[in-house]
Design a protein around this motif. Structure first.
Motif, short mmCIF file in Angstrom:
data_model
loop_
_atom_site.label_atom_id
_atom_site.label_comp_id
_atom_site.label_asym_id
_atom_site.label_seq_id
_atom_site.Cartn_x
_atom_site.Cartn_y
_atom_site.Cartn_z
N PRO A 16 0.71 -1.32 -0.18
CA PRO A 16 0.11 0.03 0.13
C PRO A 16 0.65 1.21 -0.06
N ILE A 17 0.38 2.04 -0.68
CA ILE A 17 1.00 3.63 -0.83
C ILE A 17 1.39 4.31 0.60
N LEU A 18 0.46 4.06 1.34
CA LEU A 18 0.67 4.74 2.75
C LEU A 18 1.92 4.09 3.44
N MET A 19 1.85 2.46 3.24
CA MET A 19 3.06 1.88 3.99
C MET A 19 4.50 2.28 3.13
N ASP A 40 -13.39 6.24 10.01
CA ASP A 40 -14.12 5.24 9.16
C ASP A 40 -13.10 4.34 8.36
N GLN A 41 -11.78 4.66 8.41
CA GLN A 41 -10.73 4.08 7.30
C GLN A 41 -9.71 3.36 8.41
N GLN A 42 -9.89 3.69 9.85
CA GLN A 42 -8.93 3.25 10.79
C GLN A 42 -8.99 1.56 10.74
N LEU A 48 -5.14 -3.97 6.85
CA LEU A 48 -3.98 -4.00 5.92
C LEU A 48 -2.55 -4.23 6.54
N CYS A 49 -2.30 -3.68 7.88
CA CYS A 49 -1.13 -3.80 8.67
C CYS A 49 -1.01 -5.46 8.88
N THR A 55 4.58 -3.59 10.97
CA THR A 55 4.73 -3.23 12.57
C THR A 55 5.36 -2.00 12.91
N GLU A 56 5.48 -1.11 11.99
CA GLU A 56 6.05 0.15 12.34
C GLU A 56 5.33 0.91 13.49
#
Length: 276
Positions: A16-19, A40-42, A48-49, A55-56
């Motif tokens: 994923p882009i955010l990662m 609502d996205q958390q 996804l994690c 695990t950051e």
């Protein structure tokens, strides 16, 4: 973007882009990260994690109705007496170079602000403001006292306008991360929101206009005159611009995804970064 999920969760190169964005900052160093996501996205992010064994370490702040309120929520997690530098970065910009990140933090420690920019390579045209076009009222006039007057006009449509070329050497494209002295940034976000806030630099600039004496800026010692001032601060001298990197694109369209995949493939082949 036309996807079924928010763009920051779309995968490029299998992640994923955010990662990828978070991991790029980890390459820079052991910085504390506050991740801002709508409530609502958390849960989906946590899923996804787990899937990607991500695990950051980071804190989560709730996203707001506007970028301004999202950043304000994140800044609230930083202690009020904290000293140092805070940087704000778009989650869908996974390709800031480590050198640019370092440049932003280091410059902000010296000047209080740092915004990465790149030169404009395309020709720029300025769209001229349009003016109302007037037309005589129809026979019989209109309500409001115009009936019978030969010089009564009704504004309709737009006229004028046009465009002109402007010198591109006088302009820069703005990127993130945008870094600031923590105390300056927290103070700037105490002002009311307005539609002119397009990024963090614009928020700080608006604060400067209202506050002649500024809070101390990171990395600078105070002079005797600054010690004697009510705020012990420095006068705002403008946002410090630093060199960005052209690969630091903001992924907002399907075309950007194609570019991003190519960048990931190229960087993996060249061995630049274990994650990007």
């Amino acid at each position: 973007m036309g996807a079924d999920i928010p763009k920051q969760f779309i995968e490029i190169g299998g992640l994923p882009i955010l990662m990828r964005t978070i991991l790029r900052f980890r390459e820079y160093g052991d910085v504390s990260i506050i991740l801002v996501l709508p409530k609502d996205q958390q849960n989906y992010w946590q899923h996804l994690c787990q899937v990607h064994h991500f695990t950051e370490d980071y804190q989560i702040a709730d996203g707001g109705s506007e970028r301004f309120f999202s950043i304000k929520n994140a800044l609230a997690l930083i202690p009020d007496d904290a000293q140092g530098v805070v940087a704000v970065h778009d989650g869908v910009r996974p390709f800031p170079s480590v050198e640019v990140i370092a440049r932003c933090f280091e410059t902000a420690r010296q000047t209080g602000t740092a915004v990465p920019v790149i030169p404009v390579v395309e020709t720029i045209r300025h769209i001229e403001p349009t003016q109302p076009q007037a037309q005589p009222l129809p026979k019989g006039g209109e309500p409001g006292g115009c009936s019978g007057k030969s010089n009564c006009f009704l504004p309709i449509g737009r006229a004028g306008g046009g465009s002109s070329t402007v010198p591109r050497s006088e302009y820069r494209l703005v990127q993130t991360p945008q870094a600031f002295d923590i105390q300056l940034h927290k103070a700037a976000y105490q002002q009311p929101f307005n539609d002119g806030f397009t990024d963090d630099a614009s928020v700080v600039e608006a604060y400067w206009l209202k506050t002649p004496l500024q809070l101390p800026r990171g990395g600078e010692s105070k002079s005797p005159s600054q010690e004697a001032s009510p705020r012990g601060g420095l006068e705002g001298v403008g946002i410090t611009l630093v060199e960005g990197n052209r690969e630091n694109i903001k992924i907002t369209t399907p075309f950007d995804l194609i570019v991003a995949e190519a960048l990931v493939s190229s960087q993996e082949k060249s061995g630049k970064g274990a994650h990007v």
